[in-house]
Design a protein around this motif. Sequence first.
Motif, PDB file in Angstrom:
ATOM      1  N   SER A  98       0.834  -1.210   0.000  1.00 34.24           N
ATOM      2  CA  SER A  98       0.000   0.000   0.000  1.00 34.24           C
ATOM      3  C   SER A  98       0.863   1.253   0.000  1.00 34.24           C
ATOM      4  O   SER A  98       0.571   2.228  -0.696  1.00 34.24           O
ATOM      5  N   SER A 102       1.009   4.117  -2.867  1.00 33.81           N
ATOM      6  CA  SER A 102       0.544   5.474  -2.579  1.00 33.81           C
ATOM      7  C   SER A 102       1.432   6.518  -3.261  1.00 33.81           C
ATOM      8  O   SER A 102       1.061   7.680  -3.351  1.00 33.81           O
ATOM      9  N   GLU A 125     -10.429  11.880  -0.202  1.00 29.77           N
ATOM     10  CA  GLU A 125     -10.487  10.599   0.497  1.00 29.77           C
ATOM     11  C   GLU A 125      -9.116   9.978   0.798  1.00 29.77           C
ATOM     12  O   GLU A 125      -8.821   9.638   1.941  1.00 29.77           O
ATOM     13  N   ALA A 126      -8.281   9.824  -0.252  1.00 28.79           N
ATOM     14  CA  ALA A 126      -7.011   9.110  -0.028  1.00 28.79           C
ATOM     15  C   ALA A 126      -6.050   9.896   0.876  1.00 28.79           C
ATOM     16  O   ALA A 126      -5.473   9.314   1.800  1.00 28.79           O
ATOM     17  N   GLN A 129      -7.434   9.274   4.394  1.00 27.21           N
ATOM     18  CA  GLN A 129      -7.395   7.908   4.919  1.00 27.21           C
ATOM     19  C   GLN A 129      -5.992   7.311   4.909  1.00 27.21           C
ATOM     20  O   GLN A 129      -5.658   6.509   5.758  1.00 27.21           O
ATOM     21  N   VAL A 130      -5.186   7.654   3.908  1.00 25.55           N
ATOM     22  CA  VAL A 130      -3.873   7.020   3.770  1.00 25.55           C
ATOM     23  C   VAL A 130      -2.791   7.838   4.456  1.00 25.55           C
ATOM     24  O   VAL A 130      -1.959   7.309   5.184  1.00 25.55           O
ATOM     25  N   MET A 178      -2.470  12.766  -4.045  1.00 25.10           N
ATOM     26  CA  MET A 178      -1.528  11.987  -3.232  1.00 25.10           C
ATOM     27  C   MET A 178      -0.078  12.391  -3.501  1.00 25.10           C
ATOM     28  O   MET A 178       0.842  11.719  -3.040  1.00 25.10           O
TER      29      MET A 178
ATOM     30  N   THR B 185      -7.342   0.694  -3.862  1.00 23.25           N
ATOM     31  CA  THR B 185      -6.042   0.132  -3.510  1.00 23.25           C
ATOM     32  C   THR B 185      -4.927   0.851  -4.265  1.00 23.25           C
ATOM     33  O   THR B 185      -3.834   1.021  -3.732  1.00 23.25           O
ATOM     34  N   ALA B 186      -5.209   1.300  -5.500  1.00 25.16           N
ATOM     35  CA  ALA B 186      -4.182   2.022  -6.255  1.00 25.16           C
ATOM     36  C   ALA B 186      -3.820   3.331  -5.550  1.00 25.16           C
ATOM     37  O   ALA B 186      -2.714   3.836  -5.702  1.00 25.16           O
ATOM     38  N   LEU B 187      -4.748   3.872  -4.773  1.00 22.66           N
ATOM     39  CA  LEU B 187      -4.461   5.101  -4.031  1.00 22.66           C
ATOM     40  C   LEU B 187      -3.680   4.812  -2.751  1.00 22.66           C
ATOM     41  O   LEU B 187      -3.311   5.735  -2.030  1.00 22.66           O
ATOM     42  N   GLY B 188      -3.452   3.535  -2.459  1.00 24.49           N
ATOM     43  CA  GLY B 188      -2.669   3.169  -1.290  1.00 24.49           C
ATOM     44  C   GLY B 188      -3.514   2.811  -0.070  1.00 24.49           C
ATOM     45  O   GLY B 188      -2.984   2.682   1.021  1.00 24.49           O
ATOM     46  N   MET B 189      -4.847   2.657  -0.255  1.00 20.01           N
ATOM     47  CA  MET B 189      -5.676   2.300   0.899  1.00 20.01           C
ATOM     48  C   MET B 189      -5.505   0.828   1.229  1.00 20.01           C
ATOM     49  O   MET B 189      -5.349  -0.008   0.357  1.00 20.01           O
ATOM     50  N   THR B 193      -9.605  -0.349   5.163  1.00 17.38           N
ATOM     51  CA  THR B 193     -10.064   0.992   4.809  1.00 17.38           C
ATOM     52  C   THR B 193     -10.949   0.939   3.566  1.00 17.38           C
ATOM     53  O   THR B 193     -11.972   1.614   3.494  1.00 17.38           O
TER      54      THR B 193
END
Lengths: 265, 317
Positions: A98, A102, A125-126, A129-130, A178, B185-189, B193
């Motif tokens: 992950s 990212s 969102e990302a 959350q990330v 991101m 998932t591509a965004l890193g979650m 989540t």
Amino acid sequence: MNSMTEHVSPPMVDVRGVHKFFGDLHVLKGIDLVVQRGEVCVVLGPSGSGKSTLIRCINEMEQISAGRLYVDGELMGLREEEKGGRTVLHRLKDAEISRQRSRIGMVFQRFNLFPHMTALQNVMEAPRQVKGVSKRDAEQRARDQLARVGMSDRAGHYPAQLSGGQQQRVAIARALAMDPELMLFDEPTSALDPELVGEVLGVMRQLAASGMTMIVVTHEVGFAREVADQVVFMDDGVVVERGTAHQVISNPQQARTRDFFGKVL
Amino acid sequence: MAAEPTPDLIKAKPVPRPGVWVGAVIVAVLGLGLVDSLISNPEYRWQTVREYLFDPRVLSGVGWTLLLTAGAMVIGIVLALTIAIMRMGTNPILRGVAWAYIWFFRGTPVYTQLVFWGLITILYRRISVGIPFTDVTFFSIDSKLIFTALVAALLGLGLNEGAYLSEIVRAGLNSVDKGQWEAATALGMKRGTVLRRIIIPQAMRVIVPPTGNETISMLKTTSLVLAVPFMLELTFVTNAIGNRTFLPVPLLIVAAIWYLLITSILMVGQRYLEAYYGRGFDGEQAGGRRVRGMSRRQQAILAAGTVKSDPTLDVTP
């Protein structure tokens, strides 16, 4: 690595002898590809040539079957360990994968915006959350990214209320939020009505001009001619030809490449 | 702008349907007859109904029924989510256990299960934690301390409900396009989540309507807990009063009125929940109320392309 190259920063993407099998199907047959920082690489080729699979491997949406894949010098998806002179491979944990993902933005053919969130929420969102960015900062950054793709006035709209081109621009903003070092585009205009293709290509052109490293799988030969630093032509799981747009598109050396561009141009 | 010439609009008489009207009159007469009998037949004893409708024992029964419904649904929903995620995973043991759970609890009558839970203190006098097939025991407790009538009733209802709901949840999770997983998932979650923020909120649109039905169904299924026996809920209490006073019919009506009232309230709640989880799918304004009808909503869902056109197709395996 020898002492000559030690202080030179590694290429953004370094694909070495990558193979990919889906069961018995041999989709990638030994791909080598180097994309330097700030470079725009356009991958062209007929459907089923493996070009989408290749960029899906780069951010580990698919696991490669053989070879090695480095992004910014970091081995993707695997960890190599020296043990008694032998190299043992370990798969990385989900959290590690992950983290690697990212840093890479991805834009999909079918946008894949989150339909239950507004454009602004999609972009926020990302980071929230990330990266754990605060709500206020995330909103500010999201608004900046939406402005960058010309979607500020649609921030409060849900994806279903946007046209395909607008959705794709929001999807690009979502990936940019991101702060990726690398952007992957998987046929970003293939699902769009012809009159909407231009606005998305315009955003991508502008992104390329800003110095973003990009790998773009597309059928838009015009975009490749205009923006690409490197054009790669793939067919049947191998790189048939690579070079500048002029070399590959206008002056191809291989019969398969000539045949393909003879049909699409 | 110049006025366009108005075309000669068609004003045709509709096709006469005398049969439908004859049918309508017959149904209306039958309906009125029923209403008349409700009013004129003294055996209904509406005075008694009024007397017992707000009787403290009845009100307490309503409270216990609501508690059982809510408790069993909470147990059911938590179990259902767990089981659905287990069944969708790759571990064969978790998948096998999930399958067996659904197989058993859907395959036996809830009444039988409730009797069983009522008898569990006789079946297992003590509850011990240890290693199976050995004498190693870490601790042990009298089962009567754990399995009171209320716990047995809640477990019986909740475990049964979980089996049904897990199939609904699974259909809901499956209805979300895999592109949503990929984008997230591509965004890193991380997996958790993605489920919590992206998949479950979209799956809720498919999950809420049948879960509303299950809740209404559960409200009435609570009347079966006399099998445990648990003797405080609405049906048991009204039956007991009816039998003691030799007036079963008015007390049945008291129970029916309460069940109808609660069901009606649940239906309103369900509508609000559906509107909430339908946001982004039916072309409404951000944060606004729903402005368009069902067909537009369906069109928007299809346009979003994140769900199958008929997600209910695979509710049951």
